[in-house]
Each structure stands twice: as structure tokens, then as C-alpha cells.
Design a protein around this motif. Structure first.
Motif, PDB file in Angstrom:
ATOM      1  N   ASP A 197      -0.255   4.657  26.337  1.00 15.56           N
ATOM      2  CA  ASP A 197       0.457   4.086  25.503  1.00 15.56           C
ATOM      3  C   ASP A 197      -0.385   2.636  26.120  1.00 15.56           C
ATOM      4  O   ASP A 197      -1.598   2.514  26.294  1.00 15.56           O
ATOM      5  N   TYR A 244       3.273  -0.599  24.663  1.00 10.20           N
ATOM      6  CA  TYR A 244       3.973  -0.386  22.779  1.00 10.20           C
ATOM      7  C   TYR A 244       3.207   0.463  23.083  1.00 10.20           C
ATOM      8  O   TYR A 244       2.241   1.518  23.230  1.00 10.20           O
ATOM      9  N   GLU A 281      -5.690  -6.355  26.474  1.00 11.53           N
ATOM     10  CA  GLU A 281      -5.414  -4.934  26.279  1.00 11.53           C
ATOM     11  C   GLU A 281      -5.449  -4.155  27.167  1.00 11.53           C
ATOM     12  O   GLU A 281      -7.110  -4.005  26.952  1.00 11.53           O
ATOM     13  N   GLU A 291      -4.239   0.288  16.687  1.00 14.77           N
ATOM     14  CA  GLU A 291      -3.436  -0.386  15.176  1.00 14.77           C
ATOM     15  C   GLU A 291      -2.261  -1.024  14.958  1.00 14.77           C
ATOM     16  O   GLU A 291      -2.022  -1.991  14.622  1.00 14.77           O
ATOM     17  N   ASP A 292      -1.559  -0.393  14.624  1.00 15.68           N
ATOM     18  CA  ASP A 292       0.325  -0.335  14.432  1.00 15.68           C
ATOM     19  C   ASP A 292       0.462  -1.186  15.555  1.00 15.68           C
ATOM     20  O   ASP A 292       2.162  -2.469  14.535  1.00 15.68           O
ATOM     21  N   HIS A 293       0.002  -1.729  16.564  1.00 14.22           N
ATOM     22  CA  HIS A 293       0.904  -2.743  16.544  1.00 14.22           C
ATOM     23  C   HIS A 293       1.337  -4.528  16.764  1.00 14.22           C
ATOM     24  O   HIS A 293       1.325  -5.151  17.114  1.00 14.22           O
ATOM     25  N   GLN A 298       2.383   4.393  22.346  1.00 10.05           N
ATOM     26  CA  GLN A 298       1.545   5.781  21.431  1.00 10.05           C
ATOM     27  C   GLN A 298       1.925   7.009  21.994  1.00 10.05           C
ATOM     28  O   GLN A 298       2.219   7.371  22.793  1.00 10.05           O
ATOM     29  N   GLN A 330       3.855  -5.887  27.621  1.00 12.64           N
ATOM     30  CA  GLN A 330       4.152  -5.518  26.415  1.00 12.64           C
ATOM     31  C   GLN A 330       3.627  -3.848  27.132  1.00 12.64           C
ATOM     32  O   GLN A 330       2.361  -3.737  27.118  1.00 12.64           O
ATOM     33  N   ASP A 334      -0.090  -5.974  14.136  1.00 11.58           N
ATOM     34  CA  ASP A 334       1.404  -6.694  12.755  1.00 11.58           C
ATOM     35  C   ASP A 334       1.875  -7.623  14.288  1.00 11.58           C
ATOM     36  O   ASP A 334       2.538  -8.856  14.551  1.00 11.58           O
ATOM     37  N   THR A 335       2.539  -7.000  14.950  1.00  8.73           N
ATOM     38  CA  THR A 335       4.281  -7.166  16.074  1.00  8.73           C
ATOM     39  C   THR A 335       3.380  -8.129  16.944  1.00  8.73           C
ATOM     40  O   THR A 335       4.049  -9.121  16.884  1.00  8.73           O
ATOM     41  N   LEU A 336       2.236  -7.630  17.534  1.00  8.38           N
ATOM     42  CA  LEU A 336       1.225  -8.165  18.739  1.00  8.38           C
ATOM     43  C   LEU A 336       1.037  -9.763  17.908  1.00  8.38           C
ATOM     44  O   LEU A 336       1.670 -10.622  18.447  1.00  8.38           O
ATOM     45  N   ARG A 341       4.268 -12.149  17.739  1.00  6.67           N
ATOM     46  CA  ARG A 341       4.771 -11.958  18.558  1.00  6.67           C
ATOM     47  C   ARG A 341       4.055 -13.388  19.358  1.00  6.67           C
ATOM     48  O   ARG A 341       4.543 -14.482  19.818  1.00  6.67           O
TER      49      ARG A 341
END
Ligand SMILES: [Zn+2]
Length: 394
Positions: A246, A240, A194, A75-77, A242, A238, A79-81, A84
């Protein structure tokens, strides 16, 4: 010869046979409990290049027998996702958003923080008509079809955005699945998918990532090709990064007209898969020799983590006789036995009495970090290996 689940072309003749294996979600109460196995085979389509299971296990076999198994996705990505998506799709408080499964809830919550509050999480019972007590994505994916989604759209209306994190790869029929998603979308609506990116898994020969619940093993090329086949416009793709696989996220727009776009399949994709397939027997022998040598040095081998990666790693390489037991801090799994290997799952406190042990880590990057921090004193002095070939610092 087997045909591709997406384009119906023949699969390349190089098929990786990973063994006759039980499902990885079976945690037995006793070594006398029964279980069934099924050949785990993976191949690549000669035309569209999708790596996929060959004759997957039946849904009946992979349906979970307990209701406490949940899969956590990175889930680290998110906020960015979320940022976006709001920017790129020009989302507003009036935008209607739907998440297909429980895995989408944490992304939906992020939209709420940004003022987009008109979202729903598709309910397995009222929307999909699932009445079973124990079920997983194998049951949900079957319900994401045009007829069922038309039913949902009649009750809830259509959506500007539909999100499906980590479910497409579970779909038995990805074509039906994605047409089901489309039935929920307004004209020109957006579908966000995803999936794990399997490039590193294939390149490094990590066969244990293949399991019965993932029917498709996408790469950026095959995911883009799949979206175009269904008349979507690929607005964004994209990756992301990992530690292991990834993450691939595509933003697709429901396009009115078919925009034909020829994407050539690079022969390197087929070559890479053939190398992956050929490496299996070699890897298996290498692992067996390595573990046999460790046992000859009076070492005690302990697997850390009892998820599908650990189970597949042990079973597909026939390493059960070298391991003493498995550590997992999920209390619901304690004293359970894994089918085929007959290994018992114990709490990590068992490590206190070990002095000559070697730990084999099979955890996700986040769990691995927390395990190493939490058990720093218990594991001090013990040798630690990773079960993965993908380089990640252990
Ligand atoms: Zn194909």
C-alpha cells in the motif's frame, strides 16, 4: 551490534540474512562481464521499530551503469491526493510548491490544472550540482541535505509545500534528508512524503521486496514516529490501498515548538519482524522443492519481468538453475544477462514457441494487467503463478 539509522538505538539481534547478492540494476552484455556482490541483510530497531538495511551496499555499487532505468510509481491515487492537499492546506494560486524529483512531476501537473501554477521541480544539475550522466535516487538522496537545500532556497526562495514521493526510503541518513527538506520550507510550511507501506510485505513474508536501494521499510507507526522526532506536526496520514505494497502519504507541518508525543512500540512489531526473518530459510527451501518438482514434470519455467523484485526473488532463493529465461518487453534489456543467475532477457514473442511452460509473474499490478491482456493468445494454455505471497488474485 548495529545501530538504527534514525534513533541510534541497537537493532534487535534477529537479522534476516538474504544472501550475498549483486545489485538489481545491473544488466550485463555478456556472462563474462564482471560484477560485485554484497550481503543483503535487514533488521529492526529495538527502540523506534524501523525496519532497515544493515550495512547497505556502497553508493558506488548501486549507481546505475546505464541511463535508461526509471522506476514507475503507482499513480491511481494522485487525483484524490491533489484534491485533498488543495483542500486541507488551503492552497491558492500564490502557493509556492516544490517537487524533489522526477517522480513528483505528475502530481505537480495536477496542481496546475487546479490553478496552482507556481511550482518547480528541483533540477538535479542546476539545483543539486549533479554532473554524472548515469545516476539514480542513490545520488539525488545524498544531495537532499541542509547545506544543499539552503543553496536551493537562496536561488529559488522558500516554499509553502515540498513534495517527495518515493525518495525517503532511499535515504542513507533519513534524519539529514528530512532536515534538508525543512531547509526548503517556509515557517509553518508543509512537507508531503509518500513511501511504500511495508505492513503487508512483513506480514506475508515477501522477502524479495527487500533490496539495496531501499534503506528504510516504513509502516504507519514508524513513519509517524519519525516525523514527530523531527518536530513536525502530523496533519494527516493516509493509506492508499494497492495490490502489493500500500502507499503511505503523510502531510506534515513545520511546527515551531516541539510537541512531545510518546508513541509506544508495540511488541507485535518486533514479533512480526522476527517471524519475517525466521521465515526466510523455510520459504527458500519450499520454493526450491516446488520448482524442482515442476522441472521433474518436464515443465519449462519462465520469469515475466526483469525488475528488482524478479531479480531478488531468483537470486536470494537460489532459483537460477530452475528458470530458462526472463521475459521483458523493454527493448533496451533484450539479450542482456542478469548477474549471478546468468539468465537472459528475451522479448515476449519468445513465448510463441512454448507449449509446456509455466510463467512466474513479477510485474507491478498495472503492468501485470496490461501484460495479461496484451499477450492473451500467446499465453493461452500456459500455467501462471505469481512470485508474491501477498494475495492479489493470481
Ligand atoms: Zn530506531
Amino acid at each position: 551490534m548495529q545501530k538504527c539509522i534514525i534513533c541510534e538505538s541497537f537493532l534487535n539481534k534477529s537479522i534476516a540474512n538474504l544472501g550475498n547478492l549483486p545489485p538489481s540494476n545491473l544488466y550485463l552484455r555478456s556472462v563474462f562481464d564482471g560484477w560485485v556482490s554484497h550481503p543483503l541483510q535487514v533488521g529492526i530497531c529495538s527502540c523506534c521499530g524501523l525496519v532497515q538495511l544493515v550495512e547497505p551496499m556502497s553508493l558506488e555499487i548501486i549507481e546505475p551503469k546505464v541511463n535508461w532505468i526509471k522506476y514507475e510509481e503507482p499513480e491511481d491515487h494522485l487525483d484524490t491526493l491533489a484534491h485533498r492537499l488543495i483542500e486541507l492546506l488551503n492552497l491558492s494560486p500564490n502557493s509556492r510548491i516544490a517537487g524533489l524529483t522526477y517522480k513528483d512531476e505528475t502530481l505537480l501537473e495536477r496542481f496546475k490544472v487546479k490553478g496552482c501554477k507556481d511550482y518547480v521541480s528541483i533540477d538535479p544539475r542546476s539545483d543539486l550540482g549533479i554532473s554524472k550522466t548515469c545516476f539514480g535516487l542513490e545520488t539525488v538522496q545524498e544531495k537532499i541535505n541542509p547545506a544543499q537545500m539552503d543553496f536551493v532556497a537562496r536561488n529559488r526562495g522558500k516554499f509553502d509545500v515540498v513534495i517527495g514521493r518515493h525518495i525517503l526510503e532511499h535515504a542513507r541518513d533519513p534524519n539529514v534528508f528530512v532536515e534538508g527538506c525543512k531547509a526548503l520550507l517556509k515557517p509553518n510550511g508543509f512537507l508531503i512524503l509518500e513511501v511504500p507501506d511495508n505492513e503487508k510485505v512483513l506480514a506475508h513474508g515477501d522477502h524479495c521486496f527487500v533490496w539495496e536501494e531501499h534503506c528504510s521499510y516504513f509502516t504507519p507507526l514508524t513513519l509517524r514516529r519519525f516525523a514527530l522526532r523531527h518536530n513536525f506536526e502530523v496533519l494527516d496520514l493516509q493509506i492508499y490501498p494497492q495490490s502489493f505494497e500500500d502507499l503511505l502519504v503523510v502531510i506534515l507541518q513545520n511546527a515551531d515548538k516541539h510537541k512531545y508525543c510518546k508513541l509506544g512500540l508495540e511488541s507485535t512489531a518486533i514479533d512480526q519482524f522476527v517471524a519475517f526473518s525466521n521465515a526466510f530459510d523455510r520459504n527458500k527451501k519450499r520454493l526450491q522443492t516446488k520448482l524442482r518438482n515442476l522441472i521433474a514434470q518436464d515443465k519449462k519455467l519462465i520469469m515475466v519481468g526483469s525488475g528488482h523484485l524478479a531479480i531478488k526473488f531468483i537470486n536470494m532463493h537460489d532459483l537460477q538453475s530452475y528458470f530458462s529465461y526472463i521475459i521483458d518487453d523493454n527493448q533496451l534489456k533484450h539479450r542482456r544477462i542478469l548477474p549471478k543467475s546468468n539468465l537472459e532477457i528475451k522479448p515476449s514473442v519468445a513465448l510463441l514457441s512454448e507449449t509446456n511452460a509455466i510463467l512466474f509473474l513479477s510485474l507491478s499490478p498495472a503492468s501485470q494487467k496490461s501484460f495479461l491482456q496484451k499477450h492473451k493468445e500467446q499465453i493461452d494454455g500456459l500455467e501462471i503463478y505469481s512470485i508474491f505471497n501477498i494475495p492479489h488474485g493470481i
